[in-house]
Design an enzyme around this catalytic site. Structure first.
Site, PDB file in Angstrom:
ATOM      1  N   ASP A 119       0.812  -1.214   0.000  1.00  0.00           N
ATOM      2  CA  ASP A 119       0.000   0.000   0.000  1.00  0.00           C
ATOM      3  C   ASP A 119       0.839   1.253   0.000  1.00  0.00           C
ATOM      4  OD1 ASP A 119      -2.476  -0.963   0.158  1.00  0.00           O
ATOM      5  OD2 ASP A 119      -2.797  -0.533   2.284  1.00  0.00           O
ATOM      6  N   LYS A 166      -3.532   3.125  -2.957  1.00  0.00           N
ATOM      7  CA  LYS A 166      -4.424   4.140  -3.506  1.00  0.00           C
ATOM      8  C   LYS A 166      -3.886   5.499  -3.129  1.00  0.00           C
ATOM      9  CE  LYS A 166      -8.225   1.114  -2.379  1.00  0.00           C
ATOM     10  NZ  LYS A 166      -7.480   0.298  -1.410  1.00  0.00           N
ATOM     11  N   MET A 221      -9.183   9.009   8.098  1.00  0.00           N
ATOM     12  CA  MET A 221      -9.650   9.470   6.778  1.00  0.00           C
ATOM     13  C   MET A 221     -10.626  10.639   6.919  1.00  0.00           C
ATOM     14  SD  MET A 221     -10.209   5.766   5.002  1.00  0.00           S
ATOM     15  CE  MET A 221     -10.994   5.005   6.400  1.00  0.00           C
TER      16      MET A 221
HETATM   17  N1  SAH Z   1      -5.335   0.239   8.280  1.00  0.00           N
HETATM   18  C1  SAH Z   1      -4.850   1.540   8.596  1.00  0.00           C
HETATM   19  C2  SAH Z   1      -5.852   2.625   8.262  1.00  0.00           C
HETATM   20  C3  SAH Z   1      -6.101   2.773   6.809  1.00  0.00           C
HETATM   21  S1  SAH Z   1      -7.208   4.076   6.446  1.00  0.00           S
HETATM   22  C4  SAH Z   1      -4.460   1.587  10.076  1.00  0.00           C
HETATM   23  O1  SAH Z   1      -4.753   0.667  10.827  1.00  0.00           O
HETATM   24  O2  SAH Z   1      -3.791   2.550  10.469  1.00  0.00           O
HETATM   25  C5  SAH Z   1      -6.113   5.393   6.106  1.00  0.00           C
HETATM   26  C6  SAH Z   1      -6.167   6.425   7.216  1.00  0.00           C
HETATM   27  O3  SAH Z   1      -5.354   6.015   8.300  1.00  0.00           O
HETATM   28  C7  SAH Z   1      -5.628   7.782   6.848  1.00  0.00           C
HETATM   29  O4  SAH Z   1      -6.568   8.547   6.139  1.00  0.00           O
HETATM   30  C8  SAH Z   1      -5.342   8.357   8.202  1.00  0.00           C
HETATM   31  O5  SAH Z   1      -6.500   8.819   8.835  1.00  0.00           O
HETATM   32  C9  SAH Z   1      -4.866   7.151   8.963  1.00  0.00           C
HETATM   33  N2  SAH Z   1      -3.391   7.070   8.977  1.00  0.00           N
HETATM   34  C10 SAH Z   1      -2.643   6.044   8.556  1.00  0.00           C
HETATM   35  N3  SAH Z   1      -1.324   6.291   8.764  1.00  0.00           N
HETATM   36  C11 SAH Z   1      -1.264   7.503   9.341  1.00  0.00           C
HETATM   37  C12 SAH Z   1      -0.198   8.323   9.803  1.00  0.00           C
HETATM   38  N4  SAH Z   1       1.079   7.927   9.719  1.00  0.00           N
HETATM   39  N5  SAH Z   1      -0.492   9.519  10.350  1.00  0.00           N
HETATM   40  C13 SAH Z   1      -1.766   9.945  10.450  1.00  0.00           C
HETATM   41  N6  SAH Z   1      -2.805   9.215  10.029  1.00  0.00           N
HETATM   42  C14 SAH Z   1      -2.573   8.012   9.483  1.00  0.00           C
END
Ligand code: SAH
Length: 526
Positions: free
Chosen positions: A40, A61, A176
């Protein structure tokens, strides 16, 4: 094509939120065994170094751009597994927290493909943690909810959806949420949260670019107008802890916070006992620089290979061991030590054969490498350069000295020793070639987020210049490297960089990883 007799296996692996140190050991293990890695956008690309020989497929994406639709990703996993491959599906954070991992697992189950889920540290807890915000806290918050701020388009009336129960939790963590921030905040106030409820936005958490904005529901939209994804929104009283507990962005304690450093040092093969360490050594520099707050990306430019003239090496070892031809054997790099002892092993010999010889190391890292093979060097100079070693090695005129070096080694050391009346033989214990990860180095250099690149050896300097020329950069200095700070381990490396037209900004006073980190800290202060 014949159908392979065995079906492959798919591991859905959580890569953690960005800091590569936050992936699990099991995830790392699966990467090392993978044939295919489908990753990803949010998974740190540095993790791909654990699978240098696997096929790497970017399926991530971009916020408004879908290179591969979800059904395509599902089909890809099934197809690769049917080809008998071991597939790692590397997903940001945790695969089952808004990661659509459930859909991928369902597709695999339906196709009869064996799979496993390796959880990851979700951004929902780790990003607040890196901002000093505990999502639950005794006496302040007993419950927390994870909520998507990006509602699926097929839900007709989404507002009803997240007012069910989740809004009752003490702490709300929105993922998100950037695009819909005003709607989310408006909805929270409408459903009864006080406008002065504390709220925080944390952008690109756990990386050098982490930024935390703190406010209330009243002003967070205004404060966050420049914020972009990936961002976490935390709402609730726990946000007040940030002021006291912010540690990651604390530049008083972590003076290099905010710097992204590319370490291009070759992976200095360990004794071979630790597979993770071999593929992904969190080496001395990486550890020290990240303890000081930097985000370190370690991608080697070069790697070692057997010397072109292996017979010459065998001859030198036989001369040293059987003929007792030398008084001193001198090692000038960690790589030289590993190569030498690995070659000894191939000849069915071990350190005992060096019993009658005196041994010198150019610096502390090389001395430590020797110690890991059971050798305590007799001499290490005060200054870790070839010139200093040549001046200070306690030799007598007429002593025979064997220099166990790389094929690319500078002449200062033998010159000094010959002037002092020694008979000097040089043997290449290894040669240097471009590492397969070279392409990733170029990508990193082109990334506008990169602040500093480190150079640890003249061969590293040559590999960098060659790589830039290959990439069509006729003038490495004026193009890619112009806005990146170049930091060298010592004067020999810096001189070589200068010769090739690479501007050097930082040279370590003490030619060790610690010395280089200190030099970068000093440069940053000014
Ligand atoms: N599976 C992932 C989430 C995927 S959805 C998890 O468990 O973290 C994607 C969202 O995750 C982003 O829009 C944001 O809100 C959050 N996100 C992921 N990595 C991040 C980071 N390093 N800093 C801030 N938000 C993050």
């Amino acid at each position: 094509m014949d159908k392979p007799s065995t079906v492959g296996f798919v591991s859905l692996v959580g890569a953690g939120p960005g800091d590569p140190g936050l992936m699990t050991f099991r995830g790392a293990d699966r990467l090392m065994e993978a044939d295919v890695v489908a990753y990803d956008r949010l998974a740190n690309p540095q993790l791909l170094l654990l699978a240098p020989h696997a096929e790497h497929i970017a399926v991530g994406k971009q916020p408004d751009h879908h290179p591969l639709p979800q059904e395509g990703i599902n089909a890809l996993l099934v197809q690769k597994a049917l080809e008998g491959k071991r597939v790692v599906r590397l997903k940001g954070g945790d695969p089952f927290v808004f990661g659509r991992g459930g859909e991928e697992a369902a597709a695999l189950a339906e196709a009869g493909i064996p799979f496993e889920i390796i959880p990851g540290i979700t951004s929902a807890i780790s990003v607040p943690a890196y901002a000093g915000i505990p999502i639950t806290h005794r006496g302040i918050a007993d419950s927390a909810a994870f909520i998507t701020g990006h509602r699926s388009t097929d839900i007709e009336n989404p507002e009803e959806d997240w007012s069910q129960g989740s809004l009752g939790a003490d702490t709300l963590v929105f993922l998100m949420g950037v695009k819909n921030l005003p709607q989310i905040v408006g909805q929270l106030i409408k459903s009864g949260r006080e406008p002065d409820t504390p709220a925080a936005l944390i952008e690109r958490g756990t990386t050098a670019a982490q930024k935390t904005l703190v406010g209330t529901l009243n002003d967070i939209v205004e404060k966050g107008c420049l914020i972009s994804p990936p961002t976490i929104l935390v709402v609730g009283k726990v946000v007040e802890q940030h002021e006291k507990l912010s540690w990651f962005e604390n530049s008083a304690q972590r003076p290099l916070f905010g710097l992204r450093i590319l370490n291009t040092k070759s992976f200095s093969g360990s004794n071979g006992n630790n597979q993770i360490a071999e593929h992904y050594p969190w080496d001395e520099f990486d550890k020290k620089a990240s303890a000081s707050g930097a985000e370190v990306v370690h991608i080697p430019l070069i790697q070692t290979a057997p010397p072109a003239d292996l017979n010459r090496f065998v001859q030198a070892v036989e001369d040293a061991v059987l003929e007792q031809k030398y008084t001193w054997v001198v090692f000038t790099s960690v790589n030289g030590v590993s190569a030498f002892f690995n070659q000894l092993g191939a000849l069915k010999l071990d350190s005992r054969c060096l019993g009658g010889l005196k041994i010198a190391a150019i610096g502390t890292a090389t001395a430590q490498a020797l110690q890991s093979w059971g050798i305590l060097p007799d001499f290490v100079p005060a200054q870790f350069t070839g010139e200093e070693l040549g001046k200070a090695l306690p030799v007598n005129s007429g002593d025979s000295v064997l220099l166990a070096r790389s094929e690319f080694a500078l002449p200062e050391l033998p010159k000094k020793l010959i002037l002092r009346g020694c008979i000097v033989d040089e043997v290449s214990t290894y040669s240097i070639k471009s590492a397969p990860s070279n392409r990733m180095v170029l990508q990193q250099l082109q990334n506008k987020d990169l602040d500093v690149v480190t150079l640890f050896s003249p061969s590293g300097v040559h590999a960098l210049a060659d790589m830039l020329l290959d990439a069509g950069q006729s003038d490495p200095l004026s193009e890619i490297l112009a806005r990146i700070t170049v930091a060298c381990i010592g004067p020999t490396t810096a001189r070589e960089a200068g010769k090739l037209g690479i501007r050097v900004d930082i040279v370590a006073q003490e030619h060790t990883s610690q010395g280089l980190v200190e030099a970068i800290e000093k440069w940053r202060k000014h």
